[in-house]
Design an enzyme around this catalytic site. Sequence first.
Site, PDB file in Angstrom:
ATOM      1  N   ASP A 182       6.198  49.272  40.885  1.00  0.00           N
ATOM      2  CA  ASP A 182       6.959  48.049  41.098  1.00  0.00           C
ATOM      3  C   ASP A 182       8.299  48.450  41.677  1.00  0.00           C
ATOM      4  O   ASP A 182       8.796  49.537  41.397  1.00  0.00           O
ATOM      5  CB  ASP A 182       7.210  47.300  39.779  1.00  0.00           C
ATOM      6  CG  ASP A 182       8.265  47.998  38.942  1.00  0.00           C
ATOM      7  OD1 ASP A 182       7.921  49.005  38.290  1.00  0.00           O
ATOM      8  OD2 ASP A 182       9.435  47.573  38.958  1.00  0.00           O
ATOM      9  N   HIS A 195       7.612  38.655  54.960  1.00  0.00           N
ATOM     10  CA  HIS A 195       7.157  39.802  55.776  1.00  0.00           C
ATOM     11  C   HIS A 195       7.182  41.100  54.961  1.00  0.00           C
ATOM     12  O   HIS A 195       6.205  41.857  54.978  1.00  0.00           O
ATOM     13  CB  HIS A 195       7.994  39.993  57.043  1.00  0.00           C
ATOM     14  CG  HIS A 195       7.745  41.343  57.638  1.00  0.00           C
ATOM     15  ND1 HIS A 195       6.617  41.619  58.387  1.00  0.00           N
ATOM     16  CD2 HIS A 195       8.395  42.533  57.483  1.00  0.00           C
ATOM     17  CE1 HIS A 195       6.608  42.912  58.692  1.00  0.00           C
ATOM     18  NE2 HIS A 195       7.677  43.483  58.154  1.00  0.00           N
ATOM     19  N   CYS A 200       1.722  43.727  62.523  1.00  0.00           N
ATOM     20  CA  CYS A 200       1.641  43.030  61.240  1.00  0.00           C
ATOM     21  C   CYS A 200       0.952  41.681  61.426  1.00  0.00           C
ATOM     22  O   CYS A 200       1.268  40.940  62.355  1.00  0.00           O
ATOM     23  CB  CYS A 200       3.049  42.839  60.664  1.00  0.00           C
ATOM     24  SG  CYS A 200       3.071  41.942  59.101  1.00  0.00           S
ATOM     25  N   CYS A 226       5.217  37.320  61.370  1.00  0.00           N
ATOM     26  CA  CYS A 226       5.057  38.062  62.629  1.00  0.00           C
ATOM     27  C   CYS A 226       4.127  37.330  63.599  1.00  0.00           C
ATOM     28  O   CYS A 226       4.219  37.518  64.817  1.00  0.00           O
ATOM     29  CB  CYS A 226       4.533  39.463  62.336  1.00  0.00           C
ATOM     30  SG  CYS A 226       5.735  40.457  61.428  1.00  0.00           S
ATOM     31  N   CYS A 247       1.081  39.192  59.262  1.00  0.00           N
ATOM     32  CA  CYS A 247       1.624  38.179  58.355  1.00  0.00           C
ATOM     33  C   CYS A 247       2.033  36.921  59.113  1.00  0.00           C
ATOM     34  O   CYS A 247       2.209  36.928  60.334  1.00  0.00           O
ATOM     35  CB  CYS A 247       2.802  38.742  57.549  1.00  0.00           C
ATOM     36  SG  CYS A 247       4.417  38.592  58.317  1.00  0.00           S
ATOM     37  N   GLY A 303      12.003  56.358  33.359  1.00  0.00           N
ATOM     38  CA  GLY A 303      13.179  57.221  33.421  1.00  0.00           C
ATOM     39  C   GLY A 303      13.375  57.930  34.743  1.00  0.00           C
ATOM     40  O   GLY A 303      14.105  58.916  34.815  1.00  0.00           O
ATOM     41  N   GLN A 346       8.767  59.557  28.753  1.00  0.00           N
ATOM     42  CA  GLN A 346      10.148  59.882  29.085  1.00  0.00           C
ATOM     43  C   GLN A 346      10.304  61.411  29.060  1.00  0.00           C
ATOM     44  O   GLN A 346       9.313  62.112  29.220  1.00  0.00           O
ATOM     45  CB  GLN A 346      11.103  59.182  28.110  1.00  0.00           C
ATOM     46  CG  GLN A 346      11.156  57.659  28.281  1.00  0.00           C
ATOM     47  CD  GLN A 346      11.926  57.223  29.531  1.00  0.00           C
ATOM     48  OE1 GLN A 346      12.610  58.015  30.186  1.00  0.00           O
ATOM     49  NE2 GLN A 346      11.810  55.943  29.880  1.00  0.00           N
ATOM     50  N   ASP A 392       8.186  43.998  31.626  1.00  0.00           N
ATOM     51  CA  ASP A 392       8.785  45.227  31.101  1.00  0.00           C
ATOM     52  C   ASP A 392       9.295  44.938  29.688  1.00  0.00           C
ATOM     53  O   ASP A 392       9.251  43.805  29.213  1.00  0.00           O
ATOM     54  CB  ASP A 392       9.889  45.740  32.034  1.00  0.00           C
ATOM     55  CG  ASP A 392      11.079  44.797  32.113  1.00  0.00           C
ATOM     56  OD1 ASP A 392      11.084  43.758  31.430  1.00  0.00           O
ATOM     57  OD2 ASP A 392      12.014  45.106  32.863  1.00  0.00           O
ATOM     58  N   SER A 393       9.796  45.979  29.011  1.00  0.00           N
ATOM     59  CA  SER A 393      10.167  45.819  27.601  1.00  0.00           C
ATOM     60  C   SER A 393      11.580  45.277  27.431  1.00  0.00           C
ATOM     61  O   SER A 393      11.986  44.941  26.328  1.00  0.00           O
ATOM     62  CB  SER A 393      10.074  47.172  26.907  1.00  0.00           C
ATOM     63  OG  SER A 393      11.097  48.025  27.398  1.00  0.00           O
ATOM     64  N   GLY A 394      12.328  45.222  28.521  1.00  0.00           N
ATOM     65  CA  GLY A 394      13.744  44.870  28.420  1.00  0.00           C
ATOM     66  C   GLY A 394      14.625  46.096  28.266  1.00  0.00           C
ATOM     67  O   GLY A 394      15.838  46.030  28.439  1.00  0.00           O
ATOM     68  N   GLY A 395      14.001  47.233  27.923  1.00  0.00           N
ATOM     69  CA  GLY A 395      14.768  48.445  27.669  1.00  0.00           C
ATOM     70  C   GLY A 395      15.593  48.897  28.860  1.00  0.00           C
ATOM     71  O   GLY A 395      16.776  49.190  28.730  1.00  0.00           O
ATOM     72  N   PHE A 396      14.967  48.918  30.021  1.00  0.00           N
ATOM     73  CA  PHE A 396      15.668  49.440  31.196  1.00  0.00           C
ATOM     74  C   PHE A 396      16.939  48.640  31.486  1.00  0.00           C
ATOM     75  O   PHE A 396      18.004  49.207  31.715  1.00  0.00           O
ATOM     76  CB  PHE A 396      14.741  49.424  32.421  1.00  0.00           C
ATOM     77  CG  PHE A 396      15.380  49.998  33.651  1.00  0.00           C
ATOM     78  CD1 PHE A 396      15.476  51.372  33.829  1.00  0.00           C
ATOM     79  CD2 PHE A 396      15.910  49.163  34.630  1.00  0.00           C
ATOM     80  CE1 PHE A 396      16.089  51.913  34.966  1.00  0.00           C
ATOM     81  CE2 PHE A 396      16.523  49.688  35.763  1.00  0.00           C
ATOM     82  CZ  PHE A 396      16.602  51.067  35.928  1.00  0.00           C
ATOM     83  N   ASP A 425      11.209  51.436  25.148  1.00  0.00           N
ATOM     84  CA  ASP A 425      11.572  52.850  25.293  1.00  0.00           C
ATOM     85  C   ASP A 425      13.061  52.991  25.554  1.00  0.00           C
ATOM     86  O   ASP A 425      13.733  52.019  25.887  1.00  0.00           O
ATOM     87  CB  ASP A 425      10.789  53.484  26.454  1.00  0.00           C
ATOM     88  CG  ASP A 425      11.154  52.856  27.796  1.00  0.00           C
ATOM     89  OD1 ASP A 425      11.422  51.632  27.822  1.00  0.00           O
ATOM     90  OD2 ASP A 425      11.178  53.566  28.801  1.00  0.00           O
TER      91      ASP A 425
HETATM   92 ZN   LIG Z   1       4.968  40.621  59.242  1.00  0.00          ZN
END
Ligand SMILES: [Zn+2]
Length: 402
Positions: free
Chosen positions: A299, A368, A337, A342, A339, A249, A222, A60-64, A114
């Site tokens: 994200d 998980h 699941c 699990c 994974c 935003g 934005q 990210d730009s660091g802005g947030f 931004d």
């Molecule tokens: Zn799992």
Amino acid sequence: MPVGTLASVKGVPQATLEELGAHIILGNTYHLYLRPGVETVRRMGGLHGFMSWRRAILTDSGGFQVFSLNELRKVSEEGVTFRSHLDGSSHFFSPEISMEAQIGLGADIIMAFDECTEFPADRTRARASMEMTARWAARSKKYLEDHKHEVPWNAASSCGYVGTSAPLCAAERSSRAAPASPRSPGLPKAAVPTQAFSRQTVSPPSPPTQSPPTQSLFGIIQGGMDRDLREESAERTIAIGFPGYAIGGLSVGEPRDLTREIVESTLEHLPSDKPRYLMGVGTPEEIVEYACLGVDMMDCVLPTRAARHGLLFTSEGKVSIKQARYAQDPAPLDPNCGCQVCQRYSRAYLRHLYASNEVLAQVLNTIHNLSFYLDTMRRVRHSISLGEESRFLSSVRSRPKP
Ligand SMILES: [Zn+2]
């Protein structure tokens, strides 16, 4: 995209992320700029070399983060002065400085600097903020065009960043295009992808190109919660021209219905042949919903942060593993699941680890949750390819709500 704020997805080794099928992770420029510092990362071949991650990275730009420091920042046309949350030291970020930092970090996808408009904001304020974001987007693009050759990828092969037959990101292609040089002794060898990643669904690598690949800079839309301002922001950002567009935003405290309304209306104004990235969402249900609307990338810290607090997402709804009712429960966390958690451990054991404050609780819970999110996105992609996304969305919405 799993969030790896400080060049680490908390609690999960890179090899495990690869096994889970994560093809891109996110790093936060603000945090990496403060610690360990851009220059350190640059010398190690960028984030790819530093954290030994050969797949794609987005910063990210660091802005947030900077704009989240309400008491500690001052904004002008030139940029933002802010104080570090670590030691109170004063720093300045502008579009140019954010780009310089992101070039040094060397992610494959980087974001224009931004202003994340606060919520609530009146129309005058939202317009002024959106217009400044548009000017900052043009400055961000200009800086990258003038400095794109400074990306640290070409030095990466001397930092243990080894090529294989499976290049997956721009940094990887660039390091392969560079003249081969032996790995420096004493430096760690980057993890080499193997056929073990049977669950991955990636496109074949692009053929080598004449000019070395460079970083992809995405513009950010934005405009607060105003549909007209969002449309204008989209038009102005598209006019500058980027290889991908993000909706920023949102998830800043507004009601969920409003988030959805703004996402839906903004998507109408973004080109469908470029990646569309919705920043900072969401729950498993929300990511399915937004993907079905046409969002390509998202994200969120939710799967990793919730995991560390014992909140687990499953095909049968949310599970708070700390609850006493799981103390004698021999069942897997999620019977549907696949994974490694699990497949191997019981709810009783996971509950015991959490109650005992064992480090392994955070590790297993995070594995998980990430697996559940990544698997959800695989199912979304599959349902879209079959034209059955509406049915999949209904099945996700009908999950029990504890
Ligand atoms: Zn799992």
